[in-house]
Structures are given as C-alpha cells and as structure tokens.
Design a protein around this motif. Structure first.
Motif, PDB file in Angstrom:
ATOM      1  N   LEU A 139      14.526   6.435  -3.022  1.00  0.00           N
ATOM      2  CA  LEU A 139      14.883   7.530  -2.065  1.00  0.00           C
ATOM      3  C   LEU A 139      15.403   7.189  -0.814  1.00  0.00           C
ATOM      4  CD1 LEU A 139      11.908  10.309  -2.373  1.00  0.00           C
ATOM      5  CD2 LEU A 139      13.893  10.054  -3.591  1.00  0.00           C
ATOM      6  N   SER A 140      14.883   6.062  -0.146  1.00  0.00           N
ATOM      7  CA  SER A 140      15.314   5.387   1.017  1.00  0.00           C
ATOM      8  C   SER A 140      16.789   5.132   0.944  1.00  0.00           C
ATOM      9  CB  SER A 140      14.456   4.151   1.281  1.00  0.00           C
ATOM     10  OG  SER A 140      14.949   3.125   0.763  1.00  0.00           O
TER      11      SER A 140
ATOM     12  N   GLU B  45      20.519   5.070   6.050  1.00  0.00           N
ATOM     13  CA  GLU B  45      21.783   4.593   6.019  1.00  0.00           C
ATOM     14  C   GLU B  45      22.013   3.527   7.023  1.00  0.00           C
ATOM     15  OE1 GLU B  45      24.629   7.742   6.230  1.00  0.00           O
ATOM     16  OE2 GLU B  45      23.609   9.138   4.862  1.00  0.00           O
ATOM     17  N   LYS B  46      20.909   2.663   6.663  1.00  0.00           N
ATOM     18  CA  LYS B  46      21.030   1.338   7.438  1.00  0.00           C
ATOM     19  C   LYS B  46      20.448   0.237   6.587  1.00  0.00           C
ATOM     20  CE  LYS B  46      16.707   1.330  10.103  1.00  0.00           C
ATOM     21  NZ  LYS B  46      16.110   0.820  11.231  1.00  0.00           N
ATOM     22  N   LYS B  47      20.366  -1.225   7.073  1.00  0.00           N
ATOM     23  CA  LYS B  47      20.118  -2.159   6.120  1.00  0.00           C
ATOM     24  C   LYS B  47      18.620  -1.968   5.647  1.00  0.00           C
ATOM     25  CE  LYS B  47      20.811  -7.128   5.553  1.00  0.00           C
ATOM     26  NZ  LYS B  47      19.725  -7.951   5.904  1.00  0.00           N
ATOM     27  N   ASN B  48      17.760  -1.669   6.603  1.00  0.00           N
ATOM     28  CA  ASN B  48      16.275  -1.579   5.924  1.00  0.00           C
ATOM     29  C   ASN B  48      15.883  -0.114   6.459  1.00  0.00           C
ATOM     30  OD1 ASN B  48      15.578  -3.933   4.914  1.00  0.00           O
ATOM     31  ND2 ASN B  48      15.753  -4.895   7.122  1.00  0.00           N
ATOM     32  N   PRO B  49      16.484   0.868   5.566  1.00  0.00           N
ATOM     33  CA  PRO B  49      15.912   2.079   5.819  1.00  0.00           C
ATOM     34  C   PRO B  49      14.267   2.269   5.886  1.00  0.00           C
ATOM     35  CG  PRO B  49      16.881   1.931   3.558  1.00  0.00           C
ATOM     36  CD  PRO B  49      16.777   0.670   4.229  1.00  0.00           C
ATOM     37  N   ARG B  50      13.883   3.609   6.529  1.00  0.00           N
ATOM     38  CA  ARG B  50      12.521   3.700   6.346  1.00  0.00           C
ATOM     39  C   ARG B  50      12.118   4.204   4.819  1.00  0.00           C
ATOM     40  NH1 ARG B  50       9.357   4.723  11.034  1.00  0.00           N
ATOM     41  NH2 ARG B  50       7.662   5.852   9.517  1.00  0.00           N
ATOM     42  N   LYS B  51      10.869   3.962   4.466  1.00  0.00           N
ATOM     43  CA  LYS B  51      10.552   4.318   3.228  1.00  0.00           C
ATOM     44  C   LYS B  51       9.431   5.169   3.288  1.00  0.00           C
ATOM     45  CE  LYS B  51      12.401   0.252   1.367  1.00  0.00           C
ATOM     46  NZ  LYS B  51      12.903  -0.950   2.786  1.00  0.00           N
ATOM     47  N   ASP B  52       9.518   6.205   3.991  1.00  0.00           N
ATOM     48  CA  ASP B  52       8.354   7.168   4.010  1.00  0.00           C
ATOM     49  C   ASP B  52       8.135   8.108   2.558  1.00  0.00           C
ATOM     50  OD1 ASP B  52       7.775   7.046   7.017  1.00  0.00           O
ATOM     51  OD2 ASP B  52       9.885   7.871   7.087  1.00  0.00           O
TER      52      ASP B  52
END
Ligand code: GLU
Length: 553
Positions: free
Chosen positions: A371-372, A414-421
């Motif tokens: 999903l992230s 949409e960045k290198k380490n996206p949040r994984k909520d």
C-alpha cells in the motif's frame, strides 16, 4: 452365454462411444515443450478457502511461467456437500485476486474445447470409460449391502488386517458374469467398483514433484468408481478428467498424497499416461504453541472473504502466500524490491514441506509495503471501491471531498521511504478521521490526553500564544522555527542535545511543545507529518481547533 459385453450393454445401454472416440474428441494439446497444463478443481462447498487460493495461485503461476494452460474444473459430484451459488462465488473471488483462468468453468459460461468443465455434466464420459472397463474386466458391479460391508470391516478389524474392499474381501469381484447380469436385470441395487490387480504387500515407486521419489504401498482396493446415484467418485473422475483434459501436472493439497497409489493404479490399468503430481503443503496456524490446520470453523483467515472484507489489497495476500510457497521469494523481495509476482520464477523444488505457517504479522508487513508503494490516485480509488462495499464512514468521508482525500493519503507518500501506516483499507478511517470536523468534535468531547507533567494553564497559554506563530504559507523549516520561537518563551528547550544532557531547568522539550499542537489538531500523539496535516486543515481550521481546545481545558 452371457458375456461382459452383454453386461456392459445392460448397465449402459445409452453409451455408444468408446474410449478411443474420447481420445479423438479430446486431442493431445499442441503446446510448446515444457508447457504445463494445470488446473484448479474446487468443489462448490462454500467459500474460497485460503488454502484453495494458495493452490490456485501456484497452479496458475506454473502454467503462466511455462506458457501453458491453467483451467478450472468444477468438482461437484458430492451433491450432499454442495452449497448453491458457491461455484459462481469461487470464480468471482478468484478474479478479485487476479487469478484468471485460460480455460474452463467461468460461472455462467465456459471457455475451451475440453469440456464440459463441470463434473456433473460429464456423466456420459465417465460411463463411456466404465462401460469399456467392464468389457475389459477392469470394473464390475458390486451388490454389497451396508450390513455386508460392516461385517467385512468387523472381520478385518478382528484379524488386524487392513480394512476395505480388496482381495478375498472383495466378495462380488468374482461373481459370474451371468449372475451379475441377472442381478442387475432384477433391479438389485449396486455400485461399480474398480478391479485392482495390485497387492498391498508390494511397494511402488512414485514421484512427487516436491518430495521427489517416494516408495509407497501398492493399491489393491477395489474402490467404488460409480456411486449408486450415477455419479463418479473423486478418485475416478479426476483420473478421467485429468486425462481427457490433458492435464500434465496435478497440483493439489497434500491430503491427497495417500491416495496417489490408487490413482496411479487407475491410470495404469486404463493405459493412460499419468500426469506429474505435486502435493502442496497445507496452511497451518499456531494455536497455544501448537501447529494446526487453518480451520473453517475457528479461523476467520481460513476464508478469503475475511481478507477482502478487511480491505487487504488482494495482491498483498498473494505476495504473502508466495513467501509461504517459496522461501527464496523473500530474498527476491529484499534484493529486488519488486512486488510484481510475474517477475519471480516459482519453483516446486523450493517448496517448504513442513506445513506452511500462516503469520498475520508478516502478511501485514507486506501489505503495508504494497500500500505504501501505491500512488495516491491508486490507493484513493481502490480504498474508495472497498469503502463503498464495506465501510460507510470512510465512504462518506471520501465523498465529501475526493481530492482532499487524495491529498491526505499523499502525506509522506511518493518518496523513497514512504510511510507505512496502512496494512489494509479498514485501517485508513481510524487514522484520518480527525480531518473531519464532526468526527473531530466527537473526539474532543471524549477529552484529549496531554502530557501530564505540563500544567493545563501552561498548555492553554502556550496555545494562545501559538496562534500568533502559525505560519503555514512558509516552508516546513520556517514553520518549525516559529514553533521553536514560541516554545522557548514558555521554557520548552529547543536544543535537544542540551535537553538530553540536563532536562531539569526546562518545562519540557521542543518535542513536547509539538506534541501539544499535534494532540490539539489530531487527538493523537502519533501521526504523520504535522506540517502536512496543518497545511491540509488550513489556518482557519487550525486556529478554530486551538480555541475549541482552550475552551475545553
Ligand atoms: N475437488 C478436490 C478438492 O476440492 C480437488 C482435488 C484436486 O485438485 O484434485 O479437494
């Protein structure tokens, strides 16, 4: 004199074809070398079991990887266990998991020339094969009553012999053709049994594509192949079907492994070339320290519905199941960061055998990853589709302002380490509902929890003052500097190093100040990026929330 042909004609007067006709009707498939023809053969007895999804995924993968054919055959000969409508549901659910068949039963229609793909519609085919078997002395009518069978079992148990219908215990096996003919003619009830030439004192070599060479006990059971209701048993039907549908690799649950000698005996007797077999491990679960099979009764996870309702992206369940199927898949994911299952080369040889263990945490890990990595448009649209079916609150929220919903989902995406909520779509609403003013008011009515070491009066004055420092039109860095300025007025330490070295002279740190603002805006202590949240709320709403909290404190 009564011959086997007379007997066969008496039992199957309507059958005019023979096995050779069937061989011509269902020609050997013209596929490239190494292509696998696999199948998913569910019985319409309810929902799609997670274990069945696992086997279907693997059969499909093997066929697709080898440029073969994956087809679906409905095994509905056990009419007592059948549940209406479940066949169509199975097909729909498979489709939701993007497991699309190349051929076979598709609910209201079918595709392919090897059909019918529903066993109950193949009665004539089974009867044609059995007619020939009677003529060739490979099958016979058996008139054994319930009582006779019980008596046999008692005798066998008493003598500590293998139970079943075989050898000397097969009491109707050597009935004269004439007597059998007369009894059928007379209307005596019967089933048709296979006449095995095996002996359970012998061992046979068999190969399982996962386990390798096996030494198994030869079959000698004269199993029932045609029941008194005119339908075949699984054992016989699968042999006919996999032969005439030209399956060359059977992938099925390991609960069928003990029946393999019987199936090989049937193939050999009929002169059919047996397919390859791969018996897949059953999915297990840890329960009070012990492994057990996923159970339909006890475990929600046993049904794929559970995952669909919770809003797991179907693909993430497949990715997770593939990690169970091939242990090297996880290494592949780590090194390639590529979640496209088509790029992974599955191998039966790398299948783990000691019972695949279902691990919710691992599923959630991969589900979050997947999903992230989605673009905001995709996660917004998919979660909206899901919400329309399963989550009224989220649906209402989205419909109030779709593009704002996308913006919210885009926080730290949409960045290198996206949040994984989010592991699943049902996680979303709880985390974002504070954006909705009505929900916010409800949360506020329940009271907010602040850091108890800071007095309410300080919190109130700090908030009052912060209203003058809320510069959302500037960039994140400048915005943060303003919080620092404001916080230092109230003796919050803005230098974390100094604070860590000695916190005593301060009321708290800059993090504590930020936490106050965070709680005011979101009712939570842990949230995604505060600046992003404030930017979405807007200055007016942020000031309003500060006032609401000051009044409530
Ligand atoms: N109908 C059987 C079952 O549901 C299928 C087994 C097989 O794939 O051959 O267990």
């Amino acid at each position: 004199m009564i011959t086997k042909i007379d007997l066969a004609n008496l039992i199957f007067p309507e059958i005019t074809e023979n096995i050779e006709d069937l061989e011509n009707k269902y020609p050997v498939r013209n596929l490239k070398e190494g292509a696998y023809v696999t199948r998913f053969a569910p019985s319409p007895t309810g929902f799609l079991h997670t274990g069945s999804l696992f086997t279907a995924m693997i059969a499909n993968k093997i066929a697709k990887d080898s440029e073969g054919i994956f087809y679906l055959r409905l095994e509905d000969t056990d009419t007592k266990r059948e549940i209406e409508g479940s066949a169509n549901t199975l097909v729909k659910q498979l489709h939701e998991f993007n497991i699309d068949i190349d051929e076979g039963f598709m609910g209201d229609s079918f595709k392919g020339i090897y059909g019918p793909y529903v066993q109950s519609e193949r009665k004539n085919l089974y009867r044609t094969v059995i007619k020939q078997m009677i003529i060739d002395d490979l099958a016979y009518p058996c008139f054994a009553s319930e009582e006779e069978l019980n008596k046999l079992r008692e005798e066998q148990t008493e003598r500590k012999e293998i139970t079943g219908y075989y050898g000397k215990y097969a009491i109707y096996r050597n009935l004269s053709t004439e007597e059998a003919y007369n009894r059928v003619k007379n209307g005596d009830p019967y089933v048709i049994r296979f006449k095995s030439k095996g002996n359970h004192e012998n061992k046979i070599k068999a190969k399982d594509e996962i386990r390798g060479e096996l030494l198994l006990t030869e079959n000698d059971q004269d199993i029932v192949i045609l029941k008194s209701d005119g339908l075949p048993t699984y054992h016989f039907a699968h042999v006919c079907d996999d032969h005439f549908m030209r399956t060359n690799l059977v992938t099925r649950g390991e609960e069928w492994l003990p029946s393999l000698p019987l199936h090989l005996d049937l193939f050999r007797s009929l002169g059919f070339k047996a397919p390859k077999y791969a018996h897949l491990p059953v999915i297990m679960k840890m329960d009070e320290g012990k492994r057990r099979k996923l159970s339909k009764r006890k475990d929600g996870e046993a049904s794929v519905d559970y995952f669909l309702e919770k809003g797991y992206e179907p693909y993430s369940l497949l990715v997770y199941l593939m990690t169970i199927a091939n242990s090297n898949y996880e290494d592949f994911l780590v090194s390639q960061k590529d979640y496209d299952l088509n790029h992974f080369k599955f191998s039966l040889k790398k299948m783990s055998l000691d019972g695949a263990l279902f691990d919710n945490e691992k599923l959630n890990f991969y589900a979050k990853e997947i999903l992230s990595k989605m673009k905001k448009e995709e996660i917004a649209q998919k979660s909206y589709e899901w919400a329309k079916k399963y989550d009224q609150n989220l649906k209402n929220f989205i419909e109030k302002d779709y593009s704002r919903y996308e913006t919210i989902l885009n926080i730290e995406r949409e960045k290198k380490n996206p949040r994984k909520d989010y592991a699943k779509y049902s996680d979303i609403y709880e985390i974002i509902k504070f954006f909705d003013n009505e929900e916010y008011n409800k949360l506020l009515a329940n009271g907010f929890i602040f850091n108890e070491t800071i007095s309410k009066d300080v919190i109130k004055s700090f908030l009052n003052e912060y209203k003058n420092y809320l510069y959302l039109e500037e960039d994140e860095n400048a915005w943060y500097q303003h919080i620092k300025e404001c916080a230092s007025k109230f003796n919050f330490c803005t230098d974390m190093k100094a604070y860590k070295a000695d916190p005593t002279p301060y009321i708290g740190s800059i993090n504590d100040a930020c936490e106050i603002i965070r709680v005011v805006m979101t009712a939570r202590k842990v949230t995604p990026n505060l600046f992003a949240i404030l930017s979405i709320l807007g200055k007016e709403e942020a000031l309003h929330r500060i006032d609401l909290v000051i009044n409530a404190l």
